[in-house]
Design a protein around this motif. Structure first.
Motif, PDB file in Angstrom:
ATOM      1  N   SER A 286     -16.263  -8.846  70.026  1.00 14.37           N
ATOM      2  CA  SER A 286     -14.957  -9.106  70.620  1.00 14.37           C
ATOM      3  C   SER A 286     -14.247 -10.164  69.792  1.00 14.37           C
ATOM      4  O   SER A 286     -14.867 -10.903  69.031  1.00 14.37           O
ATOM      5  N   ASN A 288     -11.248 -13.256  70.064  1.00 21.45           N
ATOM      6  CA  ASN A 288     -10.384 -14.104  70.882  1.00 21.45           C
ATOM      7  C   ASN A 288      -9.295 -14.716  70.006  1.00 21.45           C
ATOM      8  O   ASN A 288      -9.430 -14.734  68.781  1.00 21.45           O
ATOM      9  N   LYS A 296     -18.814 -11.367  72.774  1.00 22.79           N
ATOM     10  CA  LYS A 296     -19.510 -10.119  73.054  1.00 22.79           C
ATOM     11  C   LYS A 296     -19.864  -9.434  71.736  1.00 22.79           C
ATOM     12  O   LYS A 296     -19.047  -9.394  70.819  1.00 22.79           O
ATOM     13  N   GLU A 310     -13.878  -4.952  78.887  1.00 24.34           N
ATOM     14  CA  GLU A 310     -12.946  -5.169  79.983  1.00 24.34           C
ATOM     15  C   GLU A 310     -11.500  -4.981  79.533  1.00 24.34           C
ATOM     16  O   GLU A 310     -11.177  -5.140  78.354  1.00 24.34           O
ATOM     17  N   GLU A 313      -9.203  -6.874  76.593  1.00 22.88           N
ATOM     18  CA  GLU A 313      -9.976  -7.381  75.463  1.00 22.88           C
ATOM     19  C   GLU A 313      -9.643  -6.613  74.193  1.00 22.88           C
ATOM     20  O   GLU A 313      -9.114  -5.500  74.247  1.00 22.88           O
ATOM     21  N   TYR A 314      -9.931  -7.224  73.064  1.00 25.86           N
ATOM     22  CA  TYR A 314      -9.881  -6.443  71.827  1.00 25.86           C
ATOM     23  C   TYR A 314     -11.118  -6.711  71.009  1.00 25.86           C
ATOM     24  O   TYR A 314     -11.705  -7.781  71.051  1.00 25.86           O
TER      25      TYR A 314
END
Length: 432
Positions: A286, A288, A296, A310, A313-314
């Motif tokens: 993941s 941020n 993740k 989820e 998210e990217y």
């Protein structure tokens, strides 16, 4: 930019959008067709005026803005309205297919578009920079070039097109140009004279960020066909990971699908068939804001991780394949670093370490960087201070990650957005 597993020809871009402040001539040149008469006061030799119309001036073509070669024109010249191309759209699968037509989720989508903190335009701008720079890189990179020149050329294009502006926009992380059995985290330091050879397999992994939204995408190139199947296997595995990813998808199940695709391929080398192995201790991750590894991890092999993706998210869906043991170890001179997001507040004793940390915070924040970037920022004789910051747990070093000598590795990677209604593969291009 890869994450180690927790266990350890040059076509020019043309757009019809006129550049700002340009004047596009239209019918205003010919609104009134002037009439010219022969003789004085309209009378010719015969006493009768012969009227004839002047020929209309040909209309000027609408101005076209053409990307330079090498690419150095900022994207704002092509997209003055600030609206950048949408990536590839994929609907969610199975239990989430309803999201595409849900009025509630469409409303959430509109809110996301209006939120300046998560606007999709930032990541799409970064993605368009990536597409244009890598298009140039694919024709620019040739055997005989130094790895230093390859990395510097890619980064110069990135900085120009994203219109680098401090921590507002710039490179997302150092350009990885890992060779052969080295899978990730190699970029040349100053003085590195390594030259690209015809038989090399080169991973090109570079990032772009706009307001901390990092676009992370990578591809592999080779110059003779021996390892074509290796590249094919890894690209197919990445596409599998992209397809299986989605809201509520379990990370362990995505890893299993990636491994199944990857390991269905073989490579023939010297008359011997070698199975392609997914590298078990590398992973996607993941992302941020201003943090390339968001917490993740998507392992590339079957595992029992029940963590779910989820909404909102990217992720960087990146896969690595190898003709070796399928496991990497750290080795070689370190080039990649990053200040830890949760770095401890330590009283530094070395004045040089204090000064270097101040420079790191100013120029990179929590974004990854390399020693070439410190050189570019005007730092010198910094190795003692840098090692001190690493020892104090403030800066994390990322050594090269390599499989067994003699093996070959490949990488492909895309960044995806898990939007409320659909999945957007923002880094998708015509090339991969």
């Amino acid at each position: 930019m890869s994450e180690a597993a927790p266990a350890t020809n040059g076509h020019k871009v043309v757009t019809s959008t006129p550049p700002p402040d340009s004047h596009v001539d239209g019918d205003e040149d010919n609104e009134h067709d002037e009439v010219e008469e022969d003789g004085v006061n309209g009378h010719g030799a015969g006493g009768e005026g012969k009227k004839k119309k002047k020929k209309k001036k040909p209309k000027k073509k609408k101005a076209e803005h053409v990307q330079s070669d090498p690419p150095r024109i900022g994207l704002s010249k092509f997209f003055p309205d600030g609206i950048y191309p949408e990536g590839e759209i994929q609907p969610y699968k199975d239990d989430n297919a309803w999201r595409t037509t849900s009025e509630e989720k469409r409303y959430d989508e509109r809110l996301a578009l209006e939120d300046p903190e998560i606007t999709y335009q930032n990541i799409r701008r970064a993605a368009e920079v990536h597409r244009q720079v890598r298009k140039y890189a694919r024709k620019m990179i040739q055997p005989g070039m130094t790895m230093f020149d390859i990395a510097e050329n890619i980064e110069a294009g990135t900085r120009a097109l994203v219109e680098e502006n401090g921590l507002e926009s710039g490179v997302g992380f150092p350009t990885g140009v890992s060779l052969n059995n080295c899978a990730a985290h190699y970029t040349p330091n100053a003085g590195d004279t390594t030259v690209l050879q015809k038989g090399d397999v080169l991973k090109v992994d570079f990032g772009v960020h706009v307001k901390g939204r990092i676009l992370d995408s990578a591809f592999t190139i080779n110059f003779e066909p021996t390892y074509d199947k290796l590249l094919e296997a890894v690209q197919a595995a990445t596409n599998t990971g992209v397809r299986e990813a989605g809201i509520d998808a379990r990370l362990g199940e995505i890893g299993a699908a990636i491994q199944e695709t990857m390991e269905s391929y073989e490579v023939e080398v010297g008359g011997k068939l070698i199975p392609v192995k997914a590298i078990e201790n590398l992973s996607g991750h993941s992302i941020n804001p201003y943090q390339i590894h968001g917490g993740k991890s998507i392992l590339l092999v079957k595992n029992n991780d029940q963590t779910k993706m989820e909404e909102g998210e990217y992720f960087a869906i990146e896969t690595f394949g190898s003709t070796g043991r399928g496991r990497v170890v750290e080795g070689g001179e370190v080039s990649h670093y990053a200040r830890k997001v949760d770095a401890p507040n330590v009283a530094l004793k070395l004045n040089s370490a204090k000064s270097l940390l101040k420079s790191i915070n100013k120029n990179f924040g929590s974004l990854p960087w390399c020693r070439r970037y410190l050189d570019r920022a005007g730092e010198s004789r910094y190795l003692l201070a840098l090692n001190n910051l690493v020892a104090q747990g403030i800066v994390q070093e990322y050594p090269p990650l390599c499989d067994a000598r003699g093996s070959m590795t490949a990488q492909f990677e895309h960044t995806i957005l898990l939007r409320p209604t659909v999945k957007e593969v923002v880094s998708r291009g015509e090339d991969y």
